[in-house]
Write a protein that holds these residues in place. Structure first.
Motif, PDB file in Angstrom:
ATOM      1  N   ASP A 514       0.828  -1.210   0.000  1.00  0.00           N
ATOM      2  CA  ASP A 514       0.000   0.000   0.000  1.00  0.00           C
ATOM      3  C   ASP A 514       0.863   1.262   0.000  1.00  0.00           C
ATOM      4  O   ASP A 514       0.621   2.202  -0.766  1.00  0.00           O
ATOM      5  CB  ASP A 514      -0.919  -0.025   1.225  1.00  0.00           C
ATOM      6  CG  ASP A 514      -1.882   1.147   1.237  1.00  0.00           C
ATOM      7  OD1 ASP A 514      -2.617   1.325   0.254  1.00  0.00           O
ATOM      8  OD2 ASP A 514      -1.882   1.905   2.233  1.00  0.00           O
ATOM      9  N   GLY A 517       2.888   1.438  -3.376  1.00  0.00           N
ATOM     10  CA  GLY A 517       1.994   1.628  -4.526  1.00  0.00           C
ATOM     11  C   GLY A 517       1.402   3.023  -4.589  1.00  0.00           C
ATOM     12  O   GLY A 517       1.161   3.566  -5.677  1.00  0.00           O
ATOM     13  N   ARG A 518       1.170   3.629  -3.405  1.00  0.00           N
ATOM     14  CA  ARG A 518       0.609   4.983  -3.391  1.00  0.00           C
ATOM     15  C   ARG A 518       1.688   6.050  -3.382  1.00  0.00           C
ATOM     16  O   ARG A 518       1.420   7.207  -3.665  1.00  0.00           O
ATOM     17  CB  ARG A 518      -0.274   5.163  -2.152  1.00  0.00           C
ATOM     18  CG  ARG A 518      -1.589   4.426  -2.208  1.00  0.00           C
ATOM     19  CD  ARG A 518      -2.519   4.787  -1.062  1.00  0.00           C
ATOM     20  NE  ARG A 518      -1.989   4.355   0.231  1.00  0.00           N
ATOM     21  CZ  ARG A 518      -1.448   5.175   1.130  1.00  0.00           C
ATOM     22  NH1 ARG A 518      -1.356   6.460   0.873  1.00  0.00           N
ATOM     23  NH2 ARG A 518      -0.994   4.696   2.286  1.00  0.00           N
ATOM     24  N   GLY A 519       2.922   5.649  -3.013  1.00  0.00           N
ATOM     25  CA  GLY A 519       4.003   6.619  -2.856  1.00  0.00           C
ATOM     26  C   GLY A 519       5.034   6.566  -3.959  1.00  0.00           C
ATOM     27  O   GLY A 519       4.754   6.877  -5.113  1.00  0.00           O
ATOM     28  N   ARG A 522       4.194   4.772  -7.428  1.00  0.00           N
ATOM     29  CA  ARG A 522       2.824   4.914  -7.921  1.00  0.00           C
ATOM     30  C   ARG A 522       2.751   4.894  -9.446  1.00  0.00           C
ATOM     31  O   ARG A 522       1.679   4.626 -10.019  1.00  0.00           O
ATOM     32  CB  ARG A 522       2.195   6.199  -7.387  1.00  0.00           C
ATOM     33  CG  ARG A 522       2.954   7.474  -7.723  1.00  0.00           C
ATOM     34  CD  ARG A 522       2.303   8.697  -7.073  1.00  0.00           C
ATOM     35  NE  ARG A 522       3.097   9.907  -7.276  1.00  0.00           N
ATOM     36  CZ  ARG A 522       4.094  10.269  -6.495  1.00  0.00           C
ATOM     37  NH1 ARG A 522       4.421   9.510  -5.455  1.00  0.00           N
ATOM     38  NH2 ARG A 522       4.784  11.378  -6.735  1.00  0.00           N
ATOM     39  N   ASP A 523       3.866   5.162 -10.119  1.00  0.00           N
ATOM     40  CA  ASP A 523       3.856   5.152 -11.586  1.00  0.00           C
ATOM     41  C   ASP A 523       4.233   3.782 -12.150  1.00  0.00           C
ATOM     42  O   ASP A 523       4.303   3.624 -13.373  1.00  0.00           O
ATOM     43  CB  ASP A 523       4.831   6.206 -12.127  1.00  0.00           C
ATOM     44  CG  ASP A 523       4.407   7.623 -11.757  1.00  0.00           C
ATOM     45  OD1 ASP A 523       3.178   7.856 -11.650  1.00  0.00           O
ATOM     46  OD2 ASP A 523       5.287   8.477 -11.553  1.00  0.00           O
TER      47      ASP A 523
END
Length: 701
Positions: A514, A517-519, A522-523
């Motif tokens: 998490d 993937g969000r930090g 994320r790309d």
């Protein structure tokens, strides 16, 4: 104890109170169990012994000289503090409201103290310990606590008569060392001479009778010769079991499998897109000769991560298929089963070989499993790849000729034997077990002594070196750089693993997935994998990662063995101190499998001065799996290495040190083989007398 046992109940030999106390403290009910409770140290003529390796909270027994006795009064509490020296270190013993202590313990006296260890400002302390003054010539014994119990055996002053060495035993809060010593001495006084189980005393060793008595109360020679004999007996026990297993295997029949020049094996060898290493060719020749013979092959193939064991095993399996037999490849996880099935199918398809590979796992749907079982029993399946599901009684082979076990340390002898019993017409299938965890020589002799050993040391051409770095959590700039480095590899078209020690919670797979993937990622396409996912989801995720669709895989150690993605060039192992040496080496072997330079980052929360931190650095400094195997043996308990933690008993190996006692193990292994050859019935009798729990341990190791 090999060839001899003292099964007298403690309650029939010792005072009832003492027998009950020993059972409560240690669970012992027989004289043999107490005799096997060997001292941890011996005090020479009352010389000083302190438990240097004891941890806070341990119950310890130590010997020292009284340096000073002081008395303090705090409110209504009367405190007597005794300062003691062991000749090197000092420790204190504190007694509360015991005004008589200064009259009994005076400077210059030597005494044994037993109690719970604490530390105050780095100084070891015992609070209100039991103690026993070691009497000089003509002096009376004095002490506290369990002193009274010694009198149950007779005159306490005779306890230390004629002792060259005073034994110091592992103790409990309610069972001081000298209380154990009194019980052992009483048992030995009532023990008849112990017969020599081997008929004659082995050359250069003391008799078993001398060893049993001398390990507790050695003479001027000290405990060394007695310990050596008892260690020899332990090693001989293991050696006899292995030698009898070898003999049992040789007495069985196996299907002969001569290699053919016009069949699948030759076709694969001619179609490989790379050249086999010299080591691979040598091992293939050894296996080929084994399979040609009419005796069951029992061979262990050990090799570095990525040394090419899979293709060697496939060549062996094709030799069996060419002879009209089926093969079973047993793997520890469903992820690895799927990986093996894909790898074997691809190798066979690329070579144009019509060989059927059928996976079988416990989580398959009923229709798929039913079809797999039908293919197996009808003989349509040439190679069956499965987890322990293929061991089940419901799985019947048409004609099983070869069993291959991958990652041997995940399976026991019992599981191997069940699969090996599925041969046809009384034939025993050949057996090839593989491990990427190199095995120290002592382990090979004691646990795998029934197997011939082949070793692959070379890495196939094209494998790139793996650089390994340690990144402590407190070095925040290093942690940020590690994350950036992973991103650089992905931008360059490569892939990455992030390994976590747990599934849930802070630092677990789901949490890290998490955050990443969000930090910072994320790309990128980030996926996750862990053992609690349904089998079809795990297989889909591995296929997506293998194809390059998923660029960064956050996973548990489910990817530890067998997973082969050549495009993966970087691995970050979080909290690497949570993993063992061999496990870190296995994980690291998932990168560097293609033609690109690779990187392994060992993140750690361990303090820089800790043993765990030093262990991680040792892994970073070498990629030699054989050197790391020896390091692993240093850092792990031998019982874990031998498998006793699974069986719940370490009773077969109590004294043997697998690092220090190679010479003893080597001698005992040779003597065991000779004894089985000369006197197989005696060898069988000696093994049958091993304790039932010990037999279970040996069968499952």
């Amino acid at each position: 104890m090999l060839g001899w046992s003292d099964d007298r109940p403690l309650a029939e030999v010792l005072p009832k109170k003492e027998a009950t106390a020993l059972q409560k403290a240690f669970g012992y009910t027989t004289c043999m169990e107490l005799l096997q409770h060997t001292p941890r140290a011996w005090s020479r003529h009352g010389s000083d012994v302190l438990a240097d390796d004891a941890a806070e909270g341990d119950i310890i027994t130590c010997v020292g000289s009284v340096l000073d006795v002081s008395v303090l009064q705090r409110d209504r509490t009367h405190i007597t503090r005794v300062t003691i020296s062991d000749g090197h270190n000092r420790f204190t013993a504190s007694f509360f409201n015991s005004r008589w202590i200064p009259r009994v313990l005076t400077p210059g006296m030597r005494a044994m103290f037993s109690g719970k260890l604490n530390f105050y400002r780095g100084t070891p302390q015992l609070q209100h310990p039991d103690f026993l003054v070691l009497p000089g010539p003509g002096e009376k014994m004095a002490g506290s606590g369990s002193m009274k119990t010694i009198a149950l055996y007779g005159d306490p002053d005779e306890l230390f008569d004629d002792l060259d060495h005073i034994p110091i035993y592992p103790a409990r809060a309610a069972m001081a060392s000298w209380r154990i010593m009194a019980a052992v001495r009483h048992i030995l006084a009532t023990l008849d001479p112990v017969p020599e189980p081997l008929g004659e005393v082995p050359e250069g060793l003391v008799s078993l009778d001398e060893a049993i008595r001398g390990v507790h109360f050695p003479g001027p020679e000290g405990p060394g010769p007695h310990l050596e004999r008892l260690k020899y007996n332990e090693a001989l026990t293991l050696g006899l079991v292995m030698a009898l297993r070898r003999l049992d295997t040789l007495r069985r029949d196996a299907p002969p499998m001569p290699p053919r020049d016009d069949a699948h094996r030759a076709g694969l060898l001619g179609a490989l897109p790379y050249e086999l290493t010299a080591g691979q060719r040598d091992v293939i020749d050894e296996i080929t000769r084994d399979l040609e013979a009419g005796e069951p092959m029992s061979r262990l193939l050990q090799g570095e991560v990525g040394s090419g064991k899979t293709v060697v095993s496939l060549i062996a399996m094709l030799q069996a298929v060419d002879a009209g037999h089926q093969c079973a490849l047993l793997a520890p996880t469903e992820v690895l089963v799927a990986q093996h099935a894909r790898t074997l199918t691809t190798l066979l398809a690329d070579a144009g070989l019509p060989v059927s590979v059928v996976p079988l796992t416990g989580s398959m749907s009923v229709p798929v499993k039913r079809q797999a079982l039908l293919d197996i029993v009808s003989g349509q399946a040439d190679i069956v790849v499965g987890t322990h599901a293929i061991i089940q009684d419901t799985v019947e082979f048409f004609d099983l000729g070869l069993v291959v076990v991958d990652e041997q340390h995940r399976f026991g002898v019992e599981q191997r034997a069940r699969l090996r019993s599925k041969g046809r017409d009384g034939m025993t299938p050949h057996l090839l077990v593989m491990t990427a965890t190199p095995i120290p020589r002592t382990i090979a002799m004691t646990v795998f002594g029934d197997l011939a050993v082949s070793t692959l040391r070379e890495l196939p051409g094209g494998r790139q070196p793996i650089e390994t770095f340690v990144v402590p959590e407190h070095r925040s700039s290093w942690v940020r750089r590690a994350i950036l480095r992973i991103g650089e590899e992905v931008v360059a078209g490569r892939q990455a693993y992030v390994v976590c020690p747990r599934i849930e919670g802070p630092g677990g797979v789901l949490d890290v997935f998490d955050i990443l993937g969000r930090g910072p990622f994320r790309d990128f396409h980030v996926g996750y994998l862990h053992g609690r996912m349904p089998a079809e989801e795990k297989d889909l995720m591995m296929r997506r990662f293998a194809s390059g669709e998923v660029q960064i895989l956050v996973a548990t150690t489910v990817i530890e063995v067998g997973v082969d993605v050549p495009n993966a060039t970087v691995m970050l192992i979080r909290e690497s101190e949570m993993f063992g040496v061999s496990q870190l080496h296995q994980l690291r072997g998932r990168v560097g499998r293609g033609g690109h330079g690779s990187l392994c980052i060992l993140h750690t929360l361990a303090a820089p001065d800790s043993e765990a931190y030093q262990r991680i650095h040792a892994v970073a400094e070498t990629t030699d799996g054989f050197a790391l195997a020896e390091l692993d043996l240093i850092h792990r308990q031998e019982g874990d290495v031998l498998g006793t933690s699974q069986s719940g008993s370490a009773r077969t190996v109590r004294l043997l040190n697998l690092l220090e006692d190679y010479a003893i193990i080597d001698r005992a292994t040779g003597d065991a083989a000779a004894l089985v050859e000369r006197h197989p019935l005696l060898a069988q009798r000696l093994v049958l007398e091993i304790d039932r729990v010990d037999r279970e341990f040996l069968e499952k190791s």
